[in-house]
Write a protein that holds these residues in place. Structure first.
Motif, PDB file in Angstrom:
ATOM      1  N   TRP A 255       0.850  -1.191   0.000  1.00 51.46           N
ATOM      2  CA  TRP A 255       0.000   0.000   0.000  1.00 51.46           C
ATOM      3  C   TRP A 255       0.886   1.241   0.000  1.00 51.46           C
ATOM      4  CZ3 TRP A 255      -5.344   0.141  -0.240  1.00 51.46           C
ATOM      5  CH2 TRP A 255      -5.985  -1.118  -0.163  1.00 51.46           C
ATOM      6  N   LEU A 256       0.762   2.082  -1.035  1.00 46.94           N
ATOM      7  CA  LEU A 256       1.563   3.296  -1.168  1.00 46.94           C
ATOM      8  C   LEU A 256       0.650   4.520  -1.072  1.00 46.94           C
ATOM      9  CD1 LEU A 256       3.459   1.086  -2.324  1.00 46.94           C
ATOM     10  CD2 LEU A 256       4.174   2.709  -4.068  1.00 46.94           C
ATOM     11  N   HIS A 257       1.059   5.493  -0.261  1.00 49.06           N
ATOM     12  CA  HIS A 257       0.244   6.701  -0.079  1.00 49.06           C
ATOM     13  C   HIS A 257       1.114   7.955  -0.128  1.00 49.06           C
ATOM     14  CE1 HIS A 257      -2.392   3.595   1.747  1.00 49.06           C
ATOM     15  NE2 HIS A 257      -3.326   4.315   1.158  1.00 49.06           N
ATOM     16  N   ASN A 258       0.697   8.906  -0.959  1.00 50.84           N
ATOM     17  CA  ASN A 258       1.403  10.190  -0.991  1.00 50.84           C
ATOM     18  C   ASN A 258       0.861  11.115   0.088  1.00 50.84           C
ATOM     19  OD1 ASN A 258      -0.892  10.391  -3.239  1.00 50.84           O
ATOM     20  ND2 ASN A 258      -0.559  12.474  -2.460  1.00 50.84           N
ATOM     21  N   ALA A 259       1.723  12.000   0.571  1.00 50.20           N
ATOM     22  CA  ALA A 259       1.344  12.947   1.628  1.00 50.20           C
ATOM     23  C   ALA A 259       0.564  14.130   1.047  1.00 50.20           C
ATOM     24  CB  ALA A 259       2.590  13.437   2.357  1.00 50.20           C
ATOM     25  N   PHE A 260       0.048  14.952   1.955  1.00 50.43           N
ATOM     26  CA  PHE A 260      -0.792  16.079   1.559  1.00 50.43           C
ATOM     27  C   PHE A 260      -0.004  17.183   0.855  1.00 50.43           C
ATOM     28  CE2 PHE A 260      -3.554  14.570   5.124  1.00 50.43           C
ATOM     29  CZ  PHE A 260      -4.672  14.311   4.354  1.00 50.43           C
ATOM     30  N   LEU A 261      -0.744  17.978   0.109  1.00 48.34           N
ATOM     31  CA  LEU A 261      -0.203  19.181  -0.518  1.00 48.34           C
ATOM     32  C   LEU A 261      -0.811  20.384   0.190  1.00 48.34           C
ATOM     33  CD1 LEU A 261       1.355  20.325  -3.111  1.00 48.34           C
ATOM     34  CD2 LEU A 261      -0.920  20.497  -4.125  1.00 48.34           C
ATOM     35  N   ASN A 262       0.029  21.272   0.700  1.00 44.66           N
ATOM     36  CA  ASN A 262      -0.442  22.513   1.328  1.00 44.66           C
ATOM     37  C   ASN A 262      -0.194  23.699   0.401  1.00 44.66           C
ATOM     38  OD1 ASN A 262      -1.276  21.315   3.813  1.00 44.66           O
ATOM     39  ND2 ASN A 262       0.868  21.207   4.434  1.00 44.66           N
ATOM     40  N   ILE A 263      -0.912  24.774   0.622  1.00 45.43           N
ATOM     41  CA  ILE A 263      -0.733  25.996  -0.164  1.00 45.43           C
ATOM     42  C   ILE A 263      -0.230  27.088   0.765  1.00 45.43           C
ATOM     43  CG2 ILE A 263      -1.825  27.623  -1.763  1.00 45.43           C
ATOM     44  CD1 ILE A 263      -2.075  24.741  -2.710  1.00 45.43           C
ATOM     45  N   ASP A 264       0.984  27.563   0.503  1.00 44.36           N
ATOM     46  CA  ASP A 264       1.588  28.582   1.381  1.00 44.36           C
ATOM     47  C   ASP A 264       1.473  28.181   2.851  1.00 44.36           C
ATOM     48  OD1 ASP A 264       2.365  30.323  -0.711  1.00 44.36           O
ATOM     49  OD2 ASP A 264       0.314  31.062  -0.866  1.00 44.36           O
ATOM     50  N   ASN A 265       1.801  26.912   3.115  1.00 42.26           N
ATOM     51  CA  ASN A 265       1.809  26.330   4.468  1.00 42.26           C
ATOM     52  C   ASN A 265       0.425  26.237   5.115  1.00 42.26           C
ATOM     53  OD1 ASN A 265       4.675  25.838   4.749  1.00 42.26           O
ATOM     54  ND2 ASN A 265       4.891  28.075   4.768  1.00 42.26           N
ATOM     55  N   ARG A 266      -0.618  26.307   4.308  1.00 43.99           N
ATOM     56  CA  ARG A 266      -1.987  26.137   4.836  1.00 43.99           C
ATOM     57  C   ARG A 266      -2.713  25.101   3.997  1.00 43.99           C
ATOM     58  NH1 ARG A 266      -4.421  32.030   4.583  1.00 43.99           N
ATOM     59  NH2 ARG A 266      -5.873  31.384   6.186  1.00 43.99           N
ATOM     60  N   LYS A 267      -3.660  24.421   4.619  1.00 38.87           N
ATOM     61  CA  LYS A 267      -4.446  23.425   3.907  1.00 38.87           C
ATOM     62  C   LYS A 267      -5.246  24.106   2.793  1.00 38.87           C
ATOM     63  CE  LYS A 267      -7.782  19.717   4.648  1.00 38.87           C
ATOM     64  NZ  LYS A 267      -8.664  19.034   5.617  1.00 38.87           N
ATOM     65  N   MET A 268      -5.276  23.490   1.624  1.00 45.20           N
ATOM     66  CA  MET A 268      -6.000  24.063   0.503  1.00 45.20           C
ATOM     67  C   MET A 268      -7.506  23.964   0.738  1.00 45.20           C
ATOM     68  SD  MET A 268      -5.688  23.218  -3.584  1.00 45.20           S
ATOM     69  CE  MET A 268      -6.331  21.555  -3.507  1.00 45.20           C
ATOM     70  N   SER A 269      -8.214  25.086   0.585  1.00 43.97           N
ATOM     71  CA  SER A 269      -9.669  25.063   0.710  1.00 43.97           C
ATOM     72  C   SER A 269     -10.253  26.287   0.006  1.00 43.97           C
ATOM     73  CB  SER A 269     -10.107  25.064   2.180  1.00 43.97           C
ATOM     74  OG  SER A 269      -9.924  26.331   2.761  1.00 43.97           O
ATOM     75  N   LYS A 270     -11.470  26.119  -0.494  1.00 42.46           N
ATOM     76  CA  LYS A 270     -12.133  27.222  -1.184  1.00 42.46           C
ATOM     77  C   LYS A 270     -12.420  28.382  -0.221  1.00 42.46           C
ATOM     78  CE  LYS A 270     -14.151  24.488  -4.880  1.00 42.46           C
ATOM     79  NZ  LYS A 270     -15.361  23.898  -5.475  1.00 42.46           N
ATOM     80  N   SER A 271     -12.706  28.039   1.041  1.00 42.72           N
ATOM     81  CA  SER A 271     -13.046  29.093   2.011  1.00 42.72           C
ATOM     82  C   SER A 271     -11.854  29.999   2.305  1.00 42.72           C
ATOM     83  CB  SER A 271     -13.560  28.461   3.310  1.00 42.72           C
ATOM     84  OG  SER A 271     -12.561  27.638   3.895  1.00 42.72           O
ATOM     85  N   LEU A 272     -10.641  29.449   2.204  1.00 46.07           N
ATOM     86  CA  LEU A 272      -9.435  30.254   2.444  1.00 46.07           C
ATOM     87  C   LEU A 272      -8.992  31.004   1.185  1.00 46.07           C
ATOM     88  CD1 LEU A 272      -7.288  27.805   4.636  1.00 46.07           C
ATOM     89  CD2 LEU A 272      -8.417  29.898   5.391  1.00 46.07           C
ATOM     90  N   GLY A 273      -9.640  30.711   0.066  1.00 52.49           N
ATOM     91  CA  GLY A 273      -9.282  31.380  -1.183  1.00 52.49           C
ATOM     92  C   GLY A 273      -7.962  30.917  -1.753  1.00 52.49           C
ATOM     93  N   ASN A 274      -7.505  29.728  -1.353  1.00 57.51           N
ATOM     94  CA  ASN A 274      -6.222  29.224  -1.861  1.00 57.51           C
ATOM     95  C   ASN A 274      -6.416  27.895  -2.596  1.00 57.51           C
ATOM     96  OD1 ASN A 274      -6.740  27.474   0.235  1.00 57.51           O
ATOM     97  ND2 ASN A 274      -4.742  27.686   1.213  1.00 57.51           N
ATOM     98  N   PHE A 275      -7.544  27.797  -3.279  1.00 55.12           N
ATOM     99  CA  PHE A 275      -7.899  26.576  -4.006  1.00 55.12           C
ATOM    100  C   PHE A 275      -7.526  26.758  -5.477  1.00 55.12           C
ATOM    101  CE2 PHE A 275     -10.759  23.917  -6.436  1.00 55.12           C
ATOM    102  CZ  PHE A 275     -10.793  22.736  -5.725  1.00 55.12           C
TER     103      PHE A 275
END
Length: 468
Positions: A255-275
């Motif tokens: 089982w292989l899993h890649n780690a998360f991608l952050n945007i400018d050290n924050r989790k990517m989300s539409k509410s943060l405007g960094n999507f």
């Protein structure tokens, strides 16, 4: 070759179930919108794993699905007043465009969940017969507690999940035998797409889809199952439970899993405007830059996306492409089919960079160190390959650079798009050649343009051209 197995939490020697062959399943996107750069990471990472496996001589059967029935797809279809199938068909096509831009090769098979319903009905029926699933008013649930190894991938304990993680529990607890039981089949709601089943007119749960598609296209037991680390629990955990209870054999060996991608050290989300979608990025950068960026860190390390890091990736990729272009220019004018004595020694050094590249990739696909080896080859080429070098020498170094770049999915030989004014000039030259009865030259120009995807049509109004 060693791979880190999420199941055992350690690196293991890779030994496929069948010598010389690899079966690999990678969870694909839910197609209700343009794919975002978080979707892009597993696509690029595991495409590179596949390329390296093939470089090592394995025959890889690579399956990556499209989830084309889902709450988000249905919501989008209602919002637009079209069918769910129209939404999924549209965004599968858009996804394939983005994959092509990132040089992600098409899978051996891209199954669609909606075309595998019969297999899902069969698997659910088998699980009910074996006592692993039960029907409550048309909803079929899986009995998690009946599978003794539930939690072995995510290393979670069922009792801890129940008492300490209420947010992980699935809704509808009052009709389930256990709060952690999950849905295999659910009845339709008004206006939703549905399929007939022995339990209700409805649709499958998300988890059962991948279990069935993996089994159909790869077999009951497979070598590698991969995806983002957000899928470990509950999706992959539930896949294991369903598949192993139904088939009676281990589901996946690694089982292989890649780690998360952050945007400018924050989790990517539409509410943060960094999507950001991949299409957004393509408006600012060649998607080869995005691919290079994704491979610049080890796939199990969290990766931070920022404008500064993308610019650094652009500059790094340009260094490699400039070196390749310089070698091409040297090759065009080089002579000598036999290596000079000092060149033979130089090729030994050049070969050592390929060995470093393989050593990095053999260590759990460490693309960051593999790229470092490519840069060492670039520095060597810039310093040691000159106008005095023999053609044989230039060609070997150039081919070595192309080979390593291709394993990483980086395109160093891009065809330059012919400009409209250049086409018109060649057409004028061809017309002049025809008037002079130099038909050989006229035919040569036509063939040159055809090779560049330009078709000429001789009409009464003159010569017209179009792209093939």
């Amino acid at each position: 070759m060693k791979v880190y197995n999420t199941l055992t939490k350690q690196k293991e020697d890779f030994v496929p179930l069948q010598p010389g062959k690899v079966t690999m399943y990678v969870c694909g996107p839910t197609v209700y919108n343009l794919i975002h750069i978080g979707n892009a990471r597993p696509m690029i990472v595991f495409d590179t794993v596949r390329r390296y496996m093939e470089h090592k001589g394995y025959e890889v059967n690579y399956v990556s699905n499209f989830t084309d029935v889902d709450d988000k797809i249905i919501a989008k279809s209602i919002e637009e007043g079209v069918t769910a199938e129209e939404i999924s068909t549209r965004y599968i096509a858009e996804c394939k465009k983005d994959m092509e831009g990132m040089n992600v090769r098409p899978a051996t098979t891209h199954p669609l969940a909606t075309r595998e319903i019969d297999g899902m009905l069969d698997m659910i029926s088998t699980l009910i017969e074996k006592g692993y699933a039960y029907d409550v008013d048309g909803t079929v649930y899986f009995r998690t507690r009946k599978f003794a190894e539930y939690g072995k991938l995510s290393h979670k304990n069922l009792d801890d999940l129940r008492s300490g993680n209420r947010t992980l529990l699935v809704s509808g607890e009052n009709q389930k035998e256990d709060a952690l039981d999950f849905v295999l089949w659910k009845p339709k709601k008004e206006g939703e797409p549905f399929w007939k089943s022995p339990w209700s007119d409805g649709r499958p749960g998300w988890h059962i889809e991948c279990s069935v598609m993996a089994k159909k296209y790869l077999g009951a037991e497979i070598d590698i199952h991969a995806g983002g680390e957000d899928l470990v629990f509950p999706h992959h955990e539930n896949e294991i439970a369903q598949s192993e209870c139904c088939n009676g054999v281990p589901f996946a060996k690694y089982w292989l899993h890649n780690a998360f991608l952050n945007i400018d050290n924050r989790k990517m989300s539409k509410s943060l405007g960094n999507f950001f979608t991949v299409r957004d990025i393509s408006e600012q950068y060649d998607l080869q830059v995005l691919r290079f960026f994704m491979l610049s860190a080890h796939y199990r390390s969290p990766l931070n996306f920022s404008k500064e890091l993308m610019e650094a990736s652009k500059n790094g990729l340009e260094r490699i492409m400039n070196a390749a272009e310089h070698l091409r220019d040297l090759l065009a004018g080089a002579q000598g089919e036999e290596l000079a004595a000092e060149e033979k020694a130089g090729l030994q050094e050049a070969g050592s960079f390929a060995e470093k590249f393989d050593a990095a990739m053999d260590d759990d696909f460490n693309t960051a160190d593999a790229i470092s080896a490519v840069f060492e080859l670039v520095r060597f080429a810039n310093a040691n390959v000159t106008q005095q070098s023999t053609k044989a020498y230039v060609e070997v170094v150039y081919r070595e650079l192309l080979k390593l770049a291709d394993i990483l999915g980086l395109i160093l030989e891009k065809e330059k798009e012919i400009l409209a004014e250049d086409v018109e000039k060649l057409i004028e030259e061809r017309q002049a050649a025809r008037k002079a009865k130099d038909f050989a030259r006229a035919d040569e120009i036509r063939d040159t343009l055809l090779a560049q995807g330009i078709i000429l049509e001789d009409t009464r109004e003159g010569v017209k051209w179009k792209k093939a």
